[in-house]
Design a protein around this motif. Structure first.
Motif, mmCIF file in Angstrom:
data_model
loop_
_atom_site.group_PDB
_atom_site.id
_atom_site.type_symbol
_atom_site.label_atom_id
_atom_site.label_comp_id
_atom_site.label_asym_id
_atom_site.label_seq_id
_atom_site.Cartn_x
_atom_site.Cartn_y
_atom_site.Cartn_z
ATOM 1 N N SER A 47 0.808 -1.224 0.000
ATOM 2 C CA SER A 47 0.000 0.000 0.000
ATOM 3 C C SER A 47 0.838 1.269 0.000
ATOM 4 C CB SER A 47 -0.942 0.011 1.214
ATOM 5 O OG SER A 47 -1.802 -1.100 1.197
ATOM 6 N N SER A 51 0.077 6.798 -5.822
ATOM 7 C CA SER A 51 -0.963 6.873 -6.843
ATOM 8 C C SER A 51 -2.182 7.630 -6.340
ATOM 9 C CB SER A 51 -1.389 5.469 -7.292
ATOM 10 O OG SER A 51 -1.968 4.763 -6.215
ATOM 11 N N THR A 52 -2.821 8.365 -7.258
ATOM 12 C CA THR A 52 -4.056 9.088 -6.989
ATOM 13 C C THR A 52 -5.018 8.835 -8.148
ATOM 14 O OG1 THR A 52 -2.815 10.842 -5.856
ATOM 15 C CG2 THR A 52 -5.081 11.330 -6.482
ATOM 16 N N ARG A 54 -6.006 6.025 -4.939
ATOM 17 C CA ARG A 54 -5.278 4.857 -4.446
ATOM 18 C C ARG A 54 -5.734 3.612 -5.191
ATOM 19 N NH1 ARG A 54 -6.460 3.454 0.840
ATOM 20 N NH2 ARG A 54 -4.713 1.999 0.709
ATOM 21 N N CYS A 101 -8.900 0.403 -8.190
ATOM 22 C CA CYS A 101 -9.064 1.516 -7.250
ATOM 23 C C CYS A 101 -9.566 0.999 -5.903
ATOM 24 C CB CYS A 101 -10.033 2.554 -7.802
ATOM 25 S SG CYS A 101 -9.344 3.511 -9.175
#
Length: 313
Positions: A47, A51-52, A54, A101
């Motif tokens: 995790s 990234s955006t 997540r 996502c």
């Protein structure tokens, strides 16, 4: 199919229950197998990314696929516990990444699995290919494919001695006295936590940089148990970080293709480089970054990382 509890950790070659993601595997007509895996919303290694929005990690998906294949081999192909598996090739390709996502609950991954080839010596499985179709939340994610050799523990020890001409040290043997080197800044390889950075001592090169693989042997997300070599998943993590370093901007790994040629020893430098320039794939225009892994001038693995670049990662 059940997502209530994980399968026996021994059947997926994990030491910690927390590192088991497969929750069920069943045989169906075909012959085919269906596996269920729960993807954790928070994991110290998988995790840790920038990234955006997540997303669940592509290597977490690959690990779930690896575990499902190992379980099916033991449970349905009668491969005995204690058998050593050597992954020869591994490829994971995602359709677009949007299906990964992270929402408000752990991911429930479905894996439909077939074995196009199983080679035996007598009654013993010695080599197999597995193909997996992935789905989560009604969204087709992509595929995982592996080619794997199987051998007894004695054959494995003989193979390792043949490659080295000595007994290999283990991660436990080397953990305490290991220098981290000049590790890459986490943000340059898509990480927040320096403990999850595996690249160090980067120097410029042509057509791209050269970096040393320097993972932390105490990182239980990468080294769940004691190893006498760098596992293939760590080499794939190195290739992914190397590709992000080359891309030099926001990017998401949507594919990884690996061919493993020999074991990567723990007690000698392992270096990553680019054998040729990056290129764009068709038709989706992904950036393909070829990565060669070598040790003592001998090739260890050949990989390609496929990135979606630009905009939000």
């Amino acid at each position: 199919m059940s997502f209530r509890s994980t399968v026996d950790r021994h059947l997926v070659h994990r030491a910690a229950v927390a590192e088991v993601f497969v929750t069920d595997v069943q045989e169906t007509p075909g012959p085919a197998y269906v596996a269920a895996a729960q993807l954790p919303m928070a994991h110290a290694y998988y995790s840790d990314d920038l990234s955006t929005p997540r997303r669940f990690d592509i290597l977490l998906v690959a690990e779930a696929g690896r575990q499902a294949a190992m379980y099916a081999c033991h449970r349905f192909l009668d491969v005995p516990l204690g058998t050593a598996f050597a992954v020869r090739t591994l490829e994971v390709q995602l359709a677009d990444g949007d299906g990964l996502c992270v929402g408000s609950a752990p991911g429930e991954l479905w894996i439909v699995m077939t074995f196009p080839e199983v080679r035996r010596r007598g009654a013993e499985v010695r080599h197999f290919r597995v193909h997996q179709e992935l789905e989560m939340g009604g969204h087709r994610l992509g595929t995982v494919a592996m080619e794997v050799s199987a051998m007894s523990a004695g054959d494995y020890r003989g193979l390792r001695y043949l490659q080295r001409r000595s007994d290999p040290p283990t991660t436990v043997d080397l953990r305490a006295g290991r220098s981290p080197g000049r590790t890459v800044a986490p943000g340059l390889v898509g990480r927040r936590d320096p403990a999850n950075v595996v690249l160090a001592d980067v120097v410029p090169g042509v057509p791209g940089p050269v970096a040393e693989l320097r993972p932390a042997f105490g990182n239980r997300g990468m080294f769940d148990h004691d190893y006498d070599h760098h596992p293939g998943m760590v080499l794939m993590e190195g290739a992914r970080q190397f590709a992000l370093l080359v891309a030099g901007g926001p990017a998401t790994a949507l594919g990884l293709r690996a061919r493993f040629l020999r074991y990567a020893e723990l007690d000698a430098a392992v270096r990553l480089s680019m054998p040729q320039p990056v290129y764009r794939t068709e038709p989706d225009g992904r950036l393909a970054v070829p990565v060669q892994v070598h040790q003592d001038a001998a090739p260890v693995a050949e990989l390609v990382c496929f990135l979606r670049t630009g905009g939000k990662s």
